[in-house]
Design a protein around this motif. Structure first.
Motif, PDB file in Angstrom:
ATOM      1  N   LEU A  56      31.730  49.117  48.952  1.00 23.19           N
ATOM      2  CA  LEU A  56      33.020  49.792  49.033  1.00 23.19           C
ATOM      3  C   LEU A  56      33.088  50.738  50.229  1.00 23.19           C
ATOM      4  O   LEU A  56      34.120  50.819  50.905  1.00 23.19           O
ATOM      5  N   PHE A  59      33.774  48.502  53.153  1.00 21.56           N
ATOM      6  CA  PHE A  59      35.104  47.912  53.075  1.00 21.56           C
ATOM      7  C   PHE A  59      36.191  48.947  53.342  1.00 21.56           C
ATOM      8  O   PHE A  59      37.210  48.642  53.959  1.00 21.56           O
ATOM      9  N   ASP A  60      35.974  50.178  52.849  1.00 28.92           N
ATOM     10  CA  ASP A  60      36.956  51.242  53.076  1.00 28.92           C
ATOM     11  C   ASP A  60      37.236  51.416  54.566  1.00 28.92           C
ATOM     12  O   ASP A  60      38.376  51.669  54.973  1.00 28.92           O
ATOM     13  N   VAL A  63      39.000  47.816  56.189  1.00 30.67           N
ATOM     14  CA  VAL A  63      40.355  47.350  55.863  1.00 30.67           C
ATOM     15  C   VAL A  63      41.368  47.774  56.922  1.00 30.67           C
ATOM     16  O   VAL A  63      42.335  47.039  57.199  1.00 30.67           O
ATOM     17  N   TYR A  79      37.678  43.407  48.763  1.00 31.56           N
ATOM     18  CA  TYR A  79      37.921  44.843  48.616  1.00 31.56           C
ATOM     19  C   TYR A  79      38.518  45.138  47.240  1.00 31.56           C
ATOM     20  O   TYR A  79      38.096  46.074  46.548  1.00 31.56           O
TER      21      TYR A  79
END
Length: 308
Positions: A56, A59-60, A63, A79
């Protein structure tokens, strides 16, 4: 001997700490880097290894960098699922819905639309708490069924909707009974009737119909004699309907007793009203008797959650 073992242990701890520090440093360097391809690859590796926390974090960051790129579809899909795996259902449902809205032609759109609704379902609390998410879950699941009527997930969505409706039904049932418990008999009658109207096939039907008789009778009994004839009449009506609908119920005998007592109450009320018409003092006293209209403690004061 002991001193030597202690030195070995301290050495091992130092090496372990150094290794862990090096590992953390490596991850932090990756987070801070601009090598998006490597960061994406590592995020997927962490995801597949079920290290969702680290996935995460990567991915944060990705994105925003991948927005509008061809790889974004896969990235946003993972995500959303990373948030779901971490049980952050509020974030997950948002990202699943965003995916379905952004990529409506994707072969994953149906799945993500369902998962968004399912996250609402998972966030639905116990029946005694606020049921806003329960209502939203029903709406989201019904929307899924409307959008994908031929989906293999329609049957599951239908079962989830029924589970949610059962929860709303139980809340309505418990709230209605609470009015009776706190002595707000008129409100209890209204609440019982509303529950029976909203849930005509409720498993609590027979009990609610009988409690309506009890609440209406008590409401009449505590009223001024000037209003008792009509209110007892309503109790008789509810009792007659109950007996006709449930002729084999073990409560029929009690329903008949309420009819008998209500008829006696009407006779008594008529006599007192006739006397009051000739006696102003008695008329004033009778008019002041109407305890059924007194304000009992409200459900909101007793338990604020039950009004939601």
């Amino acid at each position: 001997m002991f001193k030597k073992q202690l030195l070995l242990l301290c050495g091992f701890v130092a090496v372990l700490a150094l290794a862990l520090g090096s590992c953390k440093s490596k991850f932090e360097k990756l987070k801070a880097s601009n090598d998006n391809a490597k960061k994406y690859k590592e995020a997927l590796r962490y995801y597949n290894e079920k290290n969702y926390g680290r996935a995460l974090e990567l991915f944060d960051d990705l994105v925003q960098r991948y927005r509008g790129r061809s790889e974004a579809e896969d990235l946003f899909y993972y995500y959303a699922y990373t948030n779901y795996k971490l049980r952050d259902y509020t974030s997950a449902r948002y990202h699943f819905k965003t995916f379905a809205d952004t990529y409506p032609s994707s072969n994953r759109a149906e799945e993500c639309r369902f998962m968004s609704a399912y996250c609402y379902y998972l966030d639905s609390p116990i029946y005694s708490l606020d049921q806003d998410n329960t209502s939203k879950a029903i709406e989201a699941l019904q929307l899924f069924i409307n959008l994908y009527p031929k989906s293999d997930r329609v049957a599951e969505a239908g079962k989830l909707i029924q589970n949610l409706r059962d929860k709303l039904e139980q809340k309505a049932y418990e709230n209605a009974k609470l009015y009776l418990t706190i002595g707000d008999y008129q409100a209890a009658v209204i609440a019982f009737n509303n529950t029976l109207r909203d849930y005509p096939d409720t498993k609590y039907g027979e009990e609610l119909e009988f409690l309506t008789i009890r609440a209406q009778y008590t409401y009449a009994d505590k009223s001024t004699e000037f209003k008792q004839e009509e209110r007892y009449g309503d109790a008789i009506k509810y009792a007659d309907e109950f007996i006709e609908k449930h002729p084999d119920s073990k409560l029929v005998r009690d329903a008949k007793e309420y009819i008998k007592d209500s008829e006696a109450g009407i006779t008594r009320a008529k006599r007192i009203v006739a006397q009051a018409s000739l006696n102003p003092k008695l008329a004033k006293k009778v008019a002041e008797k109407d305890t059924a209209t007194a304000q009992p403690p409200s459900i909101k004061d007793k338990n604020p959650e039950l009004t939601n």
